[in-house]
Scaffold this active site. Structure first.
Site, PDB file in Angstrom:
ATOM      1  N   ASP A   1       0.861  -1.177   0.000  1.00  0.00           N
ATOM      2  CA  ASP A   1       0.000   0.000   0.000  1.00  0.00           C
ATOM      3  C   ASP A   1       0.908   1.242   0.000  1.00  0.00           C
ATOM      4  O   ASP A   1       2.108   1.153   0.276  1.00  0.00           O
ATOM      5  CB  ASP A   1      -0.928  -0.023   1.217  1.00  0.00           C
ATOM      6  CG  ASP A   1      -2.173   0.827   0.986  1.00  0.00           C
ATOM      7  OD1 ASP A   1      -2.148   1.683   0.086  1.00  0.00           O
ATOM      8  OD2 ASP A   1      -3.171   0.651   1.707  1.00  0.00           O
TER       9      ASP A   1
ATOM     10  N   GLU B   1     -10.183   7.098   4.433  1.00  0.00           N
ATOM     11  CA  GLU B   1      -9.080   6.642   5.282  1.00  0.00           C
ATOM     12  C   GLU B   1      -9.057   7.368   6.636  1.00  0.00           C
ATOM     13  O   GLU B   1     -10.094   7.670   7.202  1.00  0.00           O
ATOM     14  CB  GLU B   1      -7.754   6.745   4.518  1.00  0.00           C
ATOM     15  CG  GLU B   1      -7.810   5.911   3.231  1.00  0.00           C
ATOM     16  CD  GLU B   1      -6.484   5.804   2.518  1.00  0.00           C
ATOM     17  OE1 GLU B   1      -5.459   5.595   3.168  1.00  0.00           O
ATOM     18  OE2 GLU B   1      -6.479   5.903   1.276  1.00  0.00           O
TER      19      GLU B   1
HETATM   20  C1  BGC Z   1      -5.181   2.879   0.390  1.00  0.00           C
HETATM   21  C2  BGC Z   1      -5.473   1.750  -0.548  1.00  0.00           C
HETATM   22  C3  BGC Z   1      -5.449   2.257  -1.957  1.00  0.00           C
HETATM   23  C4  BGC Z   1      -4.141   2.945  -2.240  1.00  0.00           C
HETATM   24  C5  BGC Z   1      -4.044   3.510  -3.631  1.00  0.00           C
HETATM   25  C6  BGC Z   1      -3.969   3.633   0.005  1.00  0.00           C
HETATM   26  O1  BGC Z   1      -3.802   4.731   0.821  1.00  0.00           O
HETATM   27  O2  BGC Z   1      -5.017   2.357   1.685  1.00  0.00           O
HETATM   28  O3  BGC Z   1      -6.704   1.158  -0.240  1.00  0.00           O
HETATM   29  O4  BGC Z   1      -5.659   1.191  -2.836  1.00  0.00           O
HETATM   30  O5  BGC Z   1      -3.948   3.996  -1.342  1.00  0.00           O
HETATM   31  O6  BGC Z   1      -4.820   4.609  -3.807  1.00  0.00           O
HETATM   32  C1  BGC Z   2      -3.612   9.316  -2.350  1.00  0.00           C
HETATM   33  C2  BGC Z   2      -4.422   8.116  -2.023  1.00  0.00           C
HETATM   34  C3  BGC Z   2      -3.700   7.349  -1.016  1.00  0.00           C
HETATM   35  C4  BGC Z   2      -3.330   8.200   0.179  1.00  0.00           C
HETATM   36  C5  BGC Z   2      -2.427   7.474   1.130  1.00  0.00           C
HETATM   37  C6  BGC Z   2      -3.336  10.107  -1.121  1.00  0.00           C
HETATM   38  O1  BGC Z   2      -2.584  11.222  -1.412  1.00  0.00           O
HETATM   39  O2  BGC Z   2      -4.275  10.084  -3.277  1.00  0.00           O
HETATM   40  O3  BGC Z   2      -4.657   7.318  -3.137  1.00  0.00           O
HETATM   41  O4  BGC Z   2      -4.520   6.309  -0.632  1.00  0.00           O
HETATM   42  O5  BGC Z   2      -2.653   9.355  -0.191  1.00  0.00           O
HETATM   43  O6  BGC Z   2      -2.770   7.609   2.455  1.00  0.00           O
END
Ligand code: BGC
Ligand code: BGC
Length: 836
Positions: A332, A532
């Site tokens: 991730d 998130e």
């Molecule tokens: C998320 C994932 C996601 C990835 C890509 C991460 O922060 O936890 O679920 O697939 O970003 O965007």
């Molecule tokens: C991204 C997400 C990712 C996240 C990580 C963001 O800046 O756009 O896709 O999941 O950071 O926590």
């Protein structure tokens, strides 16, 4: 530019000690006490699983031949995935990168609402770059991953299905299969190969900001959905169009225990015995593997204190060896950087533990360099690197990528009429109908007669941003407008159409006022979008004085009310339940608001059943069916139909605990955020009210009385203004997630000397950036200025982001005059300062 030294100069080492009073520091260590539990899995204790995707000798031979012909540079590139915001097609060519992704905030051309054709063009460009010759080396097509988590939600015009929480309420595996198939086709239209879905999290604490990404609180629903959803996305093993044609590659995520972290903390720690980790969180992965899922994403979280990205006994021991998974494990977002001893740009440990592809959005280039050095020097064993590459190649061969040609030339490529097609939208509307859960229906108010006079109100009624939630066009799902949703219907629009068709009248009223008394009022409200950790909450109480007042005034006027509640989790809403006659949990329904009208007007009956237990109090955050003293307000599986008696006795309205303010708010409405203080003075002698010699603070007005603070440095000596935390803040998640410190201020008089903007993390621990020229520039206008500094800048400047004690300090020895109206840690809403 790194300014940790300048920072220390600006503040003086002694002042840092004083500033960060001793009681702040002691608390940091107190948390990890219970991490003593064993974090080594014993794979033999986990269910055995035979491989379903019987290795195809022809595929294996081909992979072997590729591997034998690859250079070491090519192998290293193959296991790295970069984000399209930080990588060009030419980089993909030069560094042999195996994959790209678009993070939630990354879009072709940097426009969150870039048209679908730009996505396809970008897919073509990355593909072409990956297939350009490097002498005699084999050419290996790139694979593009994207979070199509509720439809192809990054692209304007796509069908937006209800988020998983709503699909969980539907309890309908066949519906899920069809949603997977429709999503795959819409991805193919834009040339993308691979979705980071489904999320198979079992969510145990609804404070978690990702609760809505999970199908439910027990393994039951995710386990029944995993195979049909993956087959919908990928097709069926053995069929000719498996992973190709209308299908794509799917990802089961986040392995393992993502929904079981203490306190529902995102990227936190699941502290529990091995048997519990296995029995509660792993069941959905077995049908996912049986259905042939080709990638598994590793969780940001830890199990018993050990980060999953470094967890050999779970990644290799359980997933690869015990379960015979022969696809690949993708990391991730810089998750490898959180492994003990690693950084985002240097982490052979993860691959040694079993990770196959690093998700290295912005860190890919330095990571490539260090990984190459480790591979050359042997600190990353070749056998381990080969295994990772082999798995990625295997999936690419299986998916037919080597022969597929450029994305726009593949089946469905460029068939833009399929984005938000009539069929797909009808399917999404069906899903909305099945996802709604009826919690109260006093006197059998529902179904409504469409022929009557209906008032529609509440800030969610005509609001696609709210209705679609996080992971919609932007990461947080915020900042979108009506025109970004050409193929969608708001809840209001759906109601209006239904009522018109039946010869009734519907009125949309923003504030609930009306000229003709309605027969009934539908009030749509709920949570604003989040994703998130930004959605993590201190409890599950829903606070919303505005919509509650609206409901109360309608009730007082004798108008029967239907509450339609939009949310990403089950929440304590007793005052709203008491005040409305009917109450519908609508979750985050997506683009098809018409599905809500279908049910309210009785075109179909309610079928949805709670996938999460509904809390009895605002502090009942982790109530799950099967608990010893299970006592929710509405149990898991609850859901009324029209025929049920839907009356509800009045519920207590006292909130169990006061809402704690948004932890990202450092300063707003004229005051520091809760748990924080504004301190001023000479370094080493800070107080809330130091007297006017060096620096003074006075309330000031921006849009409301005393909603800001005016800070004046006299220039008589070194002085700072600082926001100090009562408890140190762990900002590592926010830093990893690319959040920024965003200030809104007006510069009334330019600085007469250097000014530093700093964060502090304990004795002799601080860092930041110089802002004199920026403030001087801002002083030229009397407008409000927005300044956003990426948290990464502070990290780079030496701040320990796990222990931030002063998240904001302005320091200067000169004179300066500013008015500060807000300071927050947010996903930046506009341009940011560069820190290199
Ligand atoms: C998320 C994932 C996601 C990835 C890509 C991460 O922060 O936890 O679920 O697939 O970003 O965007
Ligand atoms: C991204 C997400 C990712 C996240 C990580 C963001 O800046 O756009 O896709 O999941 O950071 O926590």
């Amino acid at each position: 530019m790194s300014l940790s030294r300048a920072a220390v100069l600006a503040l003086g080492a002694t002042s840092l000690v004083a500033l960060l009073a001793p009681n702040f520091i002691e608390r940091a260590a107190a948390q990890t006490a219970d991490a003593a539990m064993n974090a080594l899995a014993t794979p033999e204790n986990w269910p055995a699983r035979a491989a379903t995707v019987v290795a195809d000798p022809a595929v294996e031979r081909r992979v072997d031949a590729l591997l034998a012909a690859m250079s070491i540079e090519q192998k290293v590139g193959q296991i790295i995935q970069a984000d399209i915001a930080s990588v060009t097609p030419d980089d993909v060519y030069r560094y042999h990168l195996g994959s790209v992704l678009n993070g939630g905030n990354s879009d072709p051309g940097g426009r969150y609402n870039a048209p679908a054709k730009d996505w396809l063009a970008a897919a073509d460009a990355f593909y072409a770059a990956s297939m350009k010759r490097h002498g005699k080396l084999p050419r290996i097509p790139v694979i593009w991953g994207s979070d199509a988590v509720h439809g192809h939600n990054n692209v304007v015009g796509a069908t937006l299905f209800p988020h998983n929480i709503g699909l969980g309420a539907a309890r309908n595996p066949d519906l899920i299969r069809r949603i997977g198939a429709a999503t795959a086709i819409e991805m193919r239209v834009t040339g993308l190969d691979w979705t980071f879905a489904p999320t198979l999290a079992v969510v145990r604490d609804d404070r978690w900001g990702r609760t809505y990404e999970g199908f439910g609180e027990t393994p039951e629903i995710a386990t029944s959905y995993a195979a049909p959803l993956i087959e919908g996305l990928q097709g069926r093993i053995g069929d000719k169009d498996w992973l190709r044609g209308p299908h794509i590659v799917a990802t089961a995520k986040h392995f393992l225990g993502d929904g079981g972290t203490s306190g529902g903390k995102d990227q936190g720690d699941a502290v529990m015995p091995e048997a519990q980790l296995r029995d509660l969180f792993s069941p959905p992965y077995l049908p996912a593997l049986d259905a042939g899922v080709q990638s598994v994403m590793i969780s940001f979280s830890s199990w018993n204190g050990v980060k999953m990205h470094g967890h050999q006994s779970l990644m290799t021991g359980v997933m690869k060896d015990r379960w015979n998974f022969d696809g690949f494990l993708v990391g991730d977002w810089n998750g490898h950087g959180q492994v003990a001893g690693c950084t985002a740009t240097d982490c052979p440990q993860s691959v040694i533990a079993g990770l196959d592809m690093y998700m290295a959005p912005d860190s890919w280039k330095d990571l490539y360099r260090t990984t190459l050095a480790h591979a050359r020097g042997g600190s990353l064993p070749m056998a381990q690197l080969d295994d990772a590459v082999r798995r990625i190649l295997r999936v690419k061969v299986r998916a037919g990528l080597f022969e597929a040609g450029k994305p726009s030339s593949r089946p469905y490529g460029g068939r833009f009429e399929l984005l938000g097609s009539k069929e797909h939208r009808a399917l999404a509307r069906e899903a909305v109908r099945e996802s709604l859960v009826l919690l109260k229906n006093a006197g059998g108010l529902l179904p409504l007669k469409a022929g009557g006079h209906i008032l529609v109100t509440g800030d969610g009624a005509n609001n696609l941003t709210k209705q679609t939630g996080g992971w919609t066009l932007s990461w947080q799902g915020t900042g979108t407008k009506r025109s970004d949703f050409p193929n969608a219907q708001s809840i209001w629009e759906g109601i209006d159409a239904a009522v018109k068709a039946a010869g009734g009248t519907a009125t949309l009223s923003a504030d609930g006022r009306y000229s003709r008394k309605p027969d009934v009022a539908i009030v749509v409200f709920g949570e604003d979008p989040y994703a998130e950790f930004q959605g993590d909450r201190p409890d599950v109480g829903y606070d919303d004085t505005k919509n509650l007042a609206l409901l109360r005034s309608l009730k007082a006027a004798g108008v029967p009310t239907v509450a339609v509640f939009l949310s990403g989790r089950a929440m304590w809403v007793n005052p709203f339940l008491n005040t409305s006659d009917a109450f519908v949990a609508a979750w985050l329904p997506g683009s098809e608001g018409g599905g809500v009208a279908d049910i309210l007007f009785g075109k179909a009956d309610f079928r949805g059943k709670l996938p999460y237990s509904w809390p009895r109090s605002s502090d009942q955050t982790a109530v799950n069916v099967g608990d010893a003293n299970y006592d929710p307000l509405f149990a898991y599986g609850f859901g009324l139909t029209f025929a049920d008696k839907g009356d509800l006795a009045p519920l207590p309205e006292a909130r169990a605990s006061a809402a704690i303010a948004d932890p990202g708010v450092l300063f707003t409405a004229g005051k520091p955020g809760s748990g924080r203080r504004l301190l001023l003075g000479a370094p080493g002698a800070l107080s809330t009210n130091p007297g006017p010699q060096l620096i003074e603070a006075r309330p000031a007005d921006r849009t409301a009385q005393e909603d800001s603070v005016r800070l004046r440095w006299t220039g008589a000596g070194h002085a700072v203004a600082t926001i100090a935390q009562e408890t140190p803040a762990d900002l590592t998640r926010q830093t990893n997630g690319d959040l920024a410190l965003e200030l809104e201020m007006k510069v009334n008089a330019a600085p007469s000397a250097d000014v530093s903007l700093l964060m502090g993390c304990g004795a002799n621990c601080a860092g930041g950036i110089p802002v004199r020229s920026l403030l001087t520039e801002a002083a030229k206008s009397d407008k409000w200025t927005r300044i956003a500094v990426p948290l990464r800048c502070f990290e780079k400047a030496g701040v320990d982001m796990a222990r931030v004690e002063t998240p904001l300090t302005l320091a200067t020895a000169g004179s300066l005059d500013i008015t500060l109206s807000s300071a927050r840690i947010v996903s930046p809403s506009g341009p940011q300062l560069a820190c290199k």
